[in-house]
Design an enzyme around this catalytic site. Structure first.
Site, PDB file in Angstrom:
ATOM      1  N   ARG A 270       6.592 -12.212   9.301  1.00  0.00           N
ATOM      2  CA  ARG A 270       7.274 -10.969   8.943  1.00  0.00           C
ATOM      3  C   ARG A 270       8.638 -10.925   9.611  1.00  0.00           C
ATOM      4  O   ARG A 270       8.896 -11.626  10.594  1.00  0.00           O
ATOM      5  CB  ARG A 270       6.441  -9.769   9.379  1.00  0.00           C
ATOM      6  CG  ARG A 270       6.345  -9.660  10.892  1.00  0.00           C
ATOM      7  CD  ARG A 270       5.309  -8.663  11.381  1.00  0.00           C
ATOM      8  NE  ARG A 270       5.413  -7.408  10.689  1.00  0.00           N
ATOM      9  CZ  ARG A 270       4.369  -6.808  10.084  1.00  0.00           C
ATOM     10  NH1 ARG A 270       3.191  -7.371  10.128  1.00  0.00           N
ATOM     11  NH2 ARG A 270       4.514  -5.659   9.494  1.00  0.00           N
TER      12      ARG A 270
ATOM     13  N   LYS B 167       5.524   0.914  10.798  1.00  0.00           N
ATOM     14  CA  LYS B 167       5.402   2.252  10.227  1.00  0.00           C
ATOM     15  C   LYS B 167       5.124   3.292  11.302  1.00  0.00           C
ATOM     16  O   LYS B 167       5.692   4.370  11.283  1.00  0.00           O
ATOM     17  CB  LYS B 167       4.272   2.250   9.204  1.00  0.00           C
ATOM     18  CG  LYS B 167       4.770   2.386   7.775  1.00  0.00           C
ATOM     19  CD  LYS B 167       3.665   2.089   6.788  1.00  0.00           C
ATOM     20  CE  LYS B 167       4.113   1.046   5.784  1.00  0.00           C
ATOM     21  NZ  LYS B 167       3.015   0.463   5.017  1.00  0.00           N
TER      22      LYS B 167
ATOM     23  N   GLU C  35       0.880  -1.153   0.000  1.00  0.00           N
ATOM     24  CA  GLU C  35       0.000   0.000   0.000  1.00  0.00           C
ATOM     25  C   GLU C  35       0.928   1.216   0.000  1.00  0.00           C
ATOM     26  O   GLU C  35       1.864   1.268   0.802  1.00  0.00           O
ATOM     27  CB  GLU C  35      -0.870   0.036   1.278  1.00  0.00           C
ATOM     28  CG  GLU C  35      -1.821   1.228   1.248  1.00  0.00           C
ATOM     29  CD  GLU C  35      -2.612   1.445   2.541  1.00  0.00           C
ATOM     30  OE1 GLU C  35      -2.188   0.924   3.595  1.00  0.00           O
ATOM     31  OE2 GLU C  35      -3.622   2.157   2.481  1.00  0.00           O
TER      32      GLU C  35
END
Length: 569
Positions: A265, A275, A39
């Site tokens: 991850r 983030k 994204e």
RNA sequence: UGGGGUGUAGCCAAGCGGCAAGGCAAGGGACUUUGGCUCCCUCAUCGGAGGUUCGAAUCCUUCCACCCCAGCCA
């Protein structure tokens, strides 16, 4: 031999095992097609690099394809700036999607039509519940949900309402389109999930064309399907979404539907990956920006001096599994040292200079010393460095009262000056005011010049130096770990440990040396050029560096067994 | 608490019933005009407890620990 028979020496990760099996069964006609679907709402970091290497790597290994796709279904969080940086970073890492750059937003019309199909099949309905009511009706882990009062609207009514939603007849948040699944499902994602919401937000690509936007859970399987993706690789937190992913495709009668596969991850020790935390550091000024060399962002690593090759090697070697794990950042350091050891030319730089005067060396003599550029690479050649009576050595390479096992210079002892002479310390000057040693005096052995017969004499240590008259001044930035400790991160938005995490920020993550000296040839070094400063580490010319204002970033220090000896005492 | 996952050395990670790969880190040693590089050596009985089997990290039972999910985010 069966051409589909795959023989490999290396162990295969579980995703490759699935692909092997699918190929063997001729699933998808033997095709392998993946995608990296970020994204565009932030900068890429090394966790993304793991995913990029995985997807593009699997495509390459299996003679397949990998797309780059922007999953831009939520205009309120996305920006062009991020798209550009992501494209740049993926290319920089060395991957090529050829002409397969896609945007979820390109599929909005098709997705809308598919939503209409679902409505027609009685599989989706328009719901007027407010966000709070939707939440209440959903139930909890232990309490089943309740059917929305709007659940049984007729197909015609739903069709009409959905069209009006698209036409902007309703206010933001007043209606949603929901999949009709099962409000009693133990999986909350299956309790009539919202698949379209009304949001008047200008999209960076479609502008104001749409005021309804599809949700990830509905859009993603379709994006994959439209692109004929075979293996849709994502992270562990989406495991619970897989039934919904499959539901969407099944109810649209997809043929050769892609399959979602989840992996863990990447977490790295002594740093952060999420983030929101990265953003906190940038916005609160703990770091200088998204490309601060202390950050694990791709742009930060690049500025720090990391090579794409080292990052890719790292990603390949950490493996792929479903176990939550935190990779030791020292392994990343190992990978960049390994790469730079082969590639970086050796040069001399004195980070903290101490003047050394060779009393018996002729005052005005300048000799050109021959220096090998890289002992690991014979083709790298050599260069000349001027040598004269006054030079600078590293302050820590002289000790007036040496500890045991200290091999470097001290009163009465000899060392070799790299690529030059053996010198013996005869004296030193101590300044009472600054309480420091200001200069060291030596005599040199003229027979010991490098390359000459007398040079064979062994001394305990060899140290680096720069000539006082010709050395160039430089600013050198030394970096240490961003965090003093590890923080557990298993999902993107874990905000519980925000405070603890700020407490872990290493107050000594950067040290700037303003008075360092480098050998004259470095005057012309350009941003991005990498060197090994002998005995000190690997350094890269910073992006802000100019010929008149040289700036070097330490990528990583050399392994230092002397430091270890000291530490263990 | 319901559901979904995961547990092999300090950190990653192979292994898929036959006597625990590899890498990083760590510790020894050799070599060395970088206390670098390179090379050699050392370093686990597999979350716990039962069971099946000639034989289990691998199969069964049970317990424990950790992670994810209650956004009209992705």
């Amino acid at each position: 031999m069966d051409p589909n028979e795959i023989t490999r020496n290396e162990p295969v990760n579980f995703i490759q095992a699935i692909i092997d099996k699918d190929k063997k069964n001729n699933k998808y006609g033997g095709r392998v097609h993946l995608r990296f679907p970020p994204e565009p709402n932030g900068y890429l970091h090394i966790g993304h690099a793991k995913s990029i290497c995985l997807n593009f790597g699997l495509a390459e290994k299996n003679n397949g394809l990998c797309n780059l796709r922007f999953d831009d279904t939520n205009p309120s969080k996305e920006e062009i700036e991020y798209i550009e940086s992501i494209i740049y970073d993926v290319h920089w890492l060395g991957f090529d999607w050829e002409d397969r750059l896609y945007y979820a937003s390109d599929y909005f019309e098709q997705m809308y039509q598919d939503a209409i199909s679902l409505i027609k099949k009685g599989k989706a309905y328009v719901c007027d519940l407010s966000p709070e009511e939707v939440k209440d009706y959903r139930g909890t882990f232990t309490k089943p949900g309740e059917n929305s009062p709007y659940r049984n609207r007729t197909v015609e009514e739903n069709l009409d309402l959905f069209q009006q939603m698209r036409e902007g007849k309703f206010e933001d948040g007043s209606k949603v389109l929901r999949a009709k699944i099962d409000m009693n499902s133990p999986n909350l994602n299956m309790r009539d999930p919202i698949i379209y919401r009304i949001m008047r937000e200008t999209h960076h690509r479609t502008g104001d064309k749409w005021c309804i936007y599809p949700m990830y859970d509905y859009a993603h399987p379709l994006e994959d399907y439209y692109e004929k993706i075979t293996h849709s690789v994502c992270t562990l937190e989406f495991e619970d979404h897989r039934p919904l992913y499959d539901w969407v495709l099944e109810n649209l009668n997809a043929i050769d539907a892609p399959q979602q596969i989840e992996f863990a991850r990447l977490n790295l020790s002594n740093t952060v990956m999420s983030k929101r935390k990265l953003r906190m550091l940038v916005e609160a000024g703990y770091v200088s920006g998204w490309d601060d060399p202390r950050l694990p962002t791709i742009s930060g690593l690049r500025r720090r001096g990391y090579t794409p090759e080292a990052i890719r090697t790292f990603c390949d070697r950490i493996g792929v599994a479903k176990t939550n794990s935190t990779v030791d950042i020292r392994f990343l350091e190992h990978c960049i040292r390994e790469d730079l050891n082969k590639k970086a030319n050796r040069v001399m730089a004195v980070l903290e200079p101490l003047k050394l005067i060779i009393d018996n060396y002729p005052d005005d003599l300048v000799e050109e010393m021959d220096c090998e550029n890289n002992p690991e690479d014979p083709t790298a050649g050599s260069r000349k460095i001027p040598f004269s009576k006054i030079i600078y050595i590293e302050r820590e390479d002289f000790h007036n009262n040496p500890p045991s096992k200290y091999y470097r210079l001290s009163p009465g002892r000899e060392v070799r000056l790299k690529n030059a002479y053996i010198v013996k310390c005869t004296n030193f000057v101590y300044d009472e005011n600054t309480e420091s040693i200001t200069e060291v005096h030596c005599t040199y052995d003229p027979e010991s010049k490098s390359g000459q017969p007398g040079a064979h004499r062994k001394v305990k240590s060899t140290i680096h130096w720069v000539p006082a008259k010709f050395a160039k001044k430089a600013e050198i930035r030394l970096y240490d770990y961003l965090l003093t400790d590890n923080i557990g991160e298993h999902s993107e938005d874990d905000s519980d440990n925000d405070k603890d995490f700020i407490k872990m920020v290493n107050p000594q993550s950067i040290e700037i040396l303003k008075n360092s000296l480098v050998e004259p040839g470095l005057q012309n070094a350009k941003p991005g050029e990498k060197f090994q400063f002998m005995r000190k580490g690997y350094f890269v010319v910073d992006s802000d560096s100019t010929q008149g204002n040289l700036i070097f970033n330490r990528t990583v220090s050399l392994r230092d067994s002397w430091e270890r000896i000291m530490r263990n005492n």
